[in-house]
Design an enzyme around this catalytic site. Structure first.
Site, mmCIF file in Angstrom:
data_model
loop_
_atom_site.group_PDB
_atom_site.id
_atom_site.type_symbol
_atom_site.label_atom_id
_atom_site.label_comp_id
_atom_site.label_asym_id
_atom_site.label_seq_id
_atom_site.Cartn_x
_atom_site.Cartn_y
_atom_site.Cartn_z
ATOM 1 N N GLY A 187 -12.424 12.971 3.543
ATOM 2 C CA GLY A 187 -12.315 11.949 4.590
ATOM 3 C C GLY A 187 -11.915 12.546 5.925
ATOM 4 N N THR A 192 -16.542 3.216 2.941
ATOM 5 C CA THR A 192 -15.865 4.502 3.054
ATOM 6 C C THR A 192 -14.951 4.738 1.868
ATOM 7 O OG1 THR A 192 -15.788 3.993 5.398
ATOM 8 C CG2 THR A 192 -14.567 5.911 4.664
ATOM 9 N N PRO A 244 -5.183 -1.201 4.397
ATOM 10 C CA PRO A 244 -5.611 -1.700 3.085
ATOM 11 C C PRO A 244 -5.829 -0.596 2.052
ATOM 12 C CG PRO A 244 -7.253 -2.203 4.816
ATOM 13 C CD PRO A 244 -6.068 -1.629 5.489
ATOM 14 N N GLY A 276 -13.225 -6.621 6.085
ATOM 15 C CA GLY A 276 -12.872 -7.586 5.040
ATOM 16 C C GLY A 276 -13.446 -7.306 3.668
ATOM 17 N N ASP A 277 -14.055 -6.131 3.497
ATOM 18 C CA ASP A 277 -14.728 -5.904 2.214
ATOM 19 C C ASP A 277 -13.954 -4.985 1.270
ATOM 20 O OD1 ASP A 277 -14.968 -3.526 3.514
ATOM 21 O OD2 ASP A 277 -17.132 -3.340 3.288
ATOM 22 N N HIS A 278 -12.719 -4.661 1.603
ATOM 23 C CA HIS A 278 -12.016 -3.675 0.786
ATOM 24 C C HIS A 278 -11.688 -4.193 -0.619
ATOM 25 C CE1 HIS A 278 -9.885 -0.072 -0.146
ATOM 26 N NE2 HIS A 278 -8.755 -0.705 -0.355
ATOM 27 N N GLY A 279 -11.394 -5.497 -0.728
ATOM 28 C CA GLY A 279 -11.120 -6.066 -2.047
ATOM 29 C C GLY A 279 -12.352 -5.991 -2.929
ATOM 30 N N GLN A 280 -13.461 -6.387 -2.363
ATOM 31 C CA GLN A 280 -14.724 -6.334 -3.084
ATOM 32 C C GLN A 280 -15.074 -4.895 -3.454
ATOM 33 O OE1 GLN A 280 -17.851 -8.723 -1.201
ATOM 34 N NE2 GLN A 280 -19.227 -7.070 -1.745
ATOM 35 N N HIS A 323 -25.003 -1.048 14.997
ATOM 36 C CA HIS A 323 -24.330 -1.957 14.056
ATOM 37 C C HIS A 323 -23.324 -2.814 14.813
ATOM 38 C CE1 HIS A 323 -25.059 1.997 12.049
ATOM 39 N NE2 HIS A 323 -25.836 1.216 11.334
HETATM 40 P P1 ADP Z 1 -15.133 0.391 4.938
HETATM 41 O O1 ADP Z 1 -14.166 0.903 5.964
HETATM 42 O O2 ADP Z 1 -16.369 1.223 4.858
HETATM 43 O O3 ADP Z 1 -15.381 -1.086 5.072
HETATM 44 P P2 ADP Z 1 -13.223 -0.199 2.834
HETATM 45 O O4 ADP Z 1 -12.962 -1.452 3.567
HETATM 46 O O5 ADP Z 1 -13.497 -0.312 1.374
HETATM 47 O O6 ADP Z 1 -14.403 0.633 3.511
HETATM 48 O O7 ADP Z 1 -11.984 0.782 2.963
HETATM 49 C C1 ADP Z 1 -11.204 0.847 4.118
HETATM 50 C C2 ADP Z 1 -10.148 1.902 3.884
HETATM 51 O O8 ADP Z 1 -10.751 3.176 3.807
HETATM 52 C C3 ADP Z 1 -9.153 2.009 5.003
HETATM 53 O O9 ADP Z 1 -8.117 1.063 4.851
HETATM 54 C C4 ADP Z 1 -8.660 3.438 4.870
HETATM 55 O O10 ADP Z 1 -7.527 3.521 4.010
HETATM 56 C C5 ADP Z 1 -9.793 4.149 4.181
HETATM 57 N N1 ADP Z 1 -10.427 5.118 5.059
HETATM 58 C C6 ADP Z 1 -11.300 4.906 6.061
HETATM 59 N N2 ADP Z 1 -11.676 6.076 6.637
HETATM 60 C C7 ADP Z 1 -10.996 7.053 5.976
HETATM 61 C C8 ADP Z 1 -10.922 8.479 6.070
HETATM 62 N N3 ADP Z 1 -11.647 9.157 6.977
HETATM 63 N N4 ADP Z 1 -10.103 9.154 5.225
HETATM 64 C C9 ADP Z 1 -9.382 8.497 4.302
HETATM 65 N N5 ADP Z 1 -9.416 7.161 4.168
HETATM 66 C C10 ADP Z 1 -10.208 6.444 4.980
HETATM 67 MG MG MG Z 2 -13.882 -2.507 4.926
#
Ligand code: ADP
Ligand code: MG
Length: 580
Positions: A484, A442, A555, A397-401, A217
């Protein structure tokens, strides 16, 4: 470049639909994936293999006698949701238990793990195999913590053959881990891949160079070096993999190896054969016997330019299973006996289970839970842009979505369950599944798990007191830490969750005031989330760009504190109803 796209958002699903239409003799569609179009024989363990899409033939291409029973297929490069894994597993399972197999990536570990918990709760025997063959992703001493790449092919082939030959779940699990422990891969890439609908590549390798050990990836590799000749690349890969050749022993490994030379998407077969020619000479020089080599595209990465070499150090048992017949759309060997295979008559659909009956009190609590979910949805959607911006600094950048889609899915699923008469526990189970499924990522898996865990505090009979609500918040947030596996200081949600829980417990103990305690705890969480600005990420996607994250808060920690504050506000406005 991906030229032929309808709607980028649905590319993976469109491709899967066409794939199933093209191979009806092997597969049929299930929720979020495919399952064999023939029934799993009664008592046979079902091998359910998966991961993100974009890697064809991994994983959907390997479904059929002698290999997998079902494949949940996530979006491009993102894990299938727990509910997709669950549905495919439920469809494939027929009394012999389920082996969930996937490459060792955080999102897959969470979603498959959550599906496993749900299946186990329903009495299904579930085992988990995390393929971890990529030597560039971790030290030899921690082989099982590495990430999985083209080794997926051999581990699933061998496990599938063991099952086909009659292995029960214990035996199949043992053989699968043995195959993983005997498998090593090493890869190089020359150029990145382009997501469907994107204008440019996800990442670039400087011209004239190759990235050694780059992940499928685009995870960073070991280093970049000038691009060599085909023979030099062959030597580099071979020498890397053979560094971990085990000792030879009577009854064990005796210099016989299975070999896969895997193209990642846009390296031509002629190029692969040019490299393989050199490899074959080198194996012979070293006195190694190659058994049934595979040269071609097996675990791709969209149109990435690159290749990897996988070697399995065989013993007699692994060799027998490597050579056993398999009949799948993308991998065939010999002819498995198919005389007695019944056509599949049904697949599992989410929500097909009846809603358990609930008391009027519990249904009232369920309605309040839906109100709370609506508040989370409105809050997430209001802050969508902000959460996305924070995640773009060092993440993807996808956390908001993710938060907006997840909370919307949860609220909608919760409302639908309430309309069908669900109680408090059931509503949270449905909402949690939907959050994980709609959000992806995640944080989506973790929020989904939190809602499901919070549901365990309720039943579908009793009403709820403020103490119940506090317990649900404590249990839900604890599930995030537990699943997590992050520690405070890793710069994740957990940095906000730990102080949130301490404060909530202490405040509620002292005041028994739900709204005030939650408000105080949310403020403490916000302060802790803001303080993550000062540290570098060590977990999740951001760890790759850890240093870049300094100066921006995490985030997930920020969104958690903001959502908890919104809940506190709701509790404040509803305290009268919530009095015990
Ligand atoms: P992704 O990382 O899959 O793109 P998101 O962007 O929606 O998912 O979420 C990111 C957030 O996930 C991070 O800012 C962090 O707070 C949380 N996160 C990532 N890994 C873990 C973990 N192992 N345990 C708890 N929170 C985590
Ligand atoms: Mg993300």
């Amino acid at each position: 470049m991906t030229y032929l796209v309808n709607d980028p958002e649905h590319f993976a699903a469109d491709a899967l639909r066409g794939y199933a239409a093209a191979h009806p003799q092997h597969v049929m569609l299930a929720h979020g994936g495919v399952v064999r179009s023939t029934e799993t024989p009664q008592g046979q363990p079902a091998l359910v293999i998966g991961g993100g899409s974009g890697h064809y033939p991994a994983f959907a291409g390997w479904i059929g006698p002698g290999m997998g029973h079902g494949a949940p297929c996530g979006n491009i490069f993102s894990s299938p949701s727990a509910s997709q894994v669950y549905s495919v597993s439920r469809s494939a399972e027929n009394g012999g238990g389920v082996i969930l197999g996937f490459g060792n990536y955080a999102g897959d570990v969470l979603h498959f793990g959550q599906a496993a918990e749900k299946l186990r709760a329903e009495g299904v025997d579930v085992r988990i195999i995390r393929v971890s063959d990529d030597i560039a992703s971790g030290p030899a001493a921690e082989h099982r913590d590495r990430r999985g790449i083209a080794g997926d092919l051999v581990v699933f082939k061998i496990a599938g053959a063991a099952i086909e030959s009659g292995a029960d779940i214990d035996e199949a699990e043992r053989v699968a881990w043995k195959a993983n422990d005997a498998t090593r891969s090493f890869g190089v890439a020359f150029e990145g891949c382009t997501l469907p609908g994107a204008d440019g590549a996800l990442f670039h390798v400087p011209e004239g160079e190759m990235a050694i050990g780059l992940g499928i990836h685009g995870e960073p590799g070991i280093r970049e070096v000038p691009l060599g000749t085909a023979a030099e690349v062959a030597d580099l890969l071979l020498d890397g993999v053979l560094e971990e050749e085990p000792e030879r022993s009577a009854g064990g490994y005796q210099g016989r190896v299975a070999v896969v030379l895997n193209g990642l998407g846009s390296v031509k077969y002629e190029e692969l054969f040019t490299v393989y020619g050199r490899l074959a000479e080198r194996f012979a020089e070293k006195g190694l016997t190659v058994v049934a080599p595979e040269v071609g595209e097996h675990v791709t990465s969209l149109d990435m330019a690159g290749l990897s070499l996988t070697v399995v150090f065989l013993d007699d048992e692994l060799e027998e299973y490597w050579l056993a017949p398999a009949d799948t759309p993308a991998f065939r060997r010999g002819a498995p006996d198919s005389s007695a295979r019944a056509g599949r008559t049904r697949v599992h659909t989410p929500g097909e289970e009846a809603i358990p009956e609930a008391s009027p009190e519990s249904r009232e609590v369920a309605a309040s839970i839906v109100k709370a979910l609506e508040v989370l949805r409105a809050t997430a959607s209001e802050h969508q842009e902000y959460f996305g911006r924070l995640d773009a600094v060092a993440g993807d950048g996808d956390h908001g979505q993710g938060m907006a889609y997840g909370s919307r899915g949860a609220a909608e699923a919760g409302r639908a369950a309430v309309e069908k008469g669900a109680g408090a526990r059931t509503v949270l189970l449905h909402a949690g599944d939907a959050w994980a499924e709609e959000a992806g990522g995640t944080s989506g898996a973790l929020w989904g798990a939190a809602l499901i865990a919070a549901g365990s505090v309720f039943d579908d009979a009793e009403g709820a007191t403020p103490a119940h609500v506090v317990r649900a918040l404590m249990t839900g947030s604890d599930a995030i830490s537990r699943l997590g596996g992050a520690e405070p200081g890793d710069k994740t949600m957990v940095d906000a969750i730990v102080p949130f829980r301490e404060s909530l417990a202490a405040e509620f103990e002292a005041s028994a005031d739900l709204a005030a305690s939650t408000r105080k705890a949310a403020a403490v969480a916000r302060e802790a989330a803001d303080a993550t600005s000062g540290i570098a990420a060590r977990r999740g996607r951001s760890r790759v760009l850890g240093e870049k994250s300094v100066g921006t808060p995490d985030p997930g920690a920020i969104s958690f504190s903001i959502l908890m504050d919104a809940l506190a506000e709701l509790f404040g406005s509803a305290t009268v109803e919530n009095r015990p």
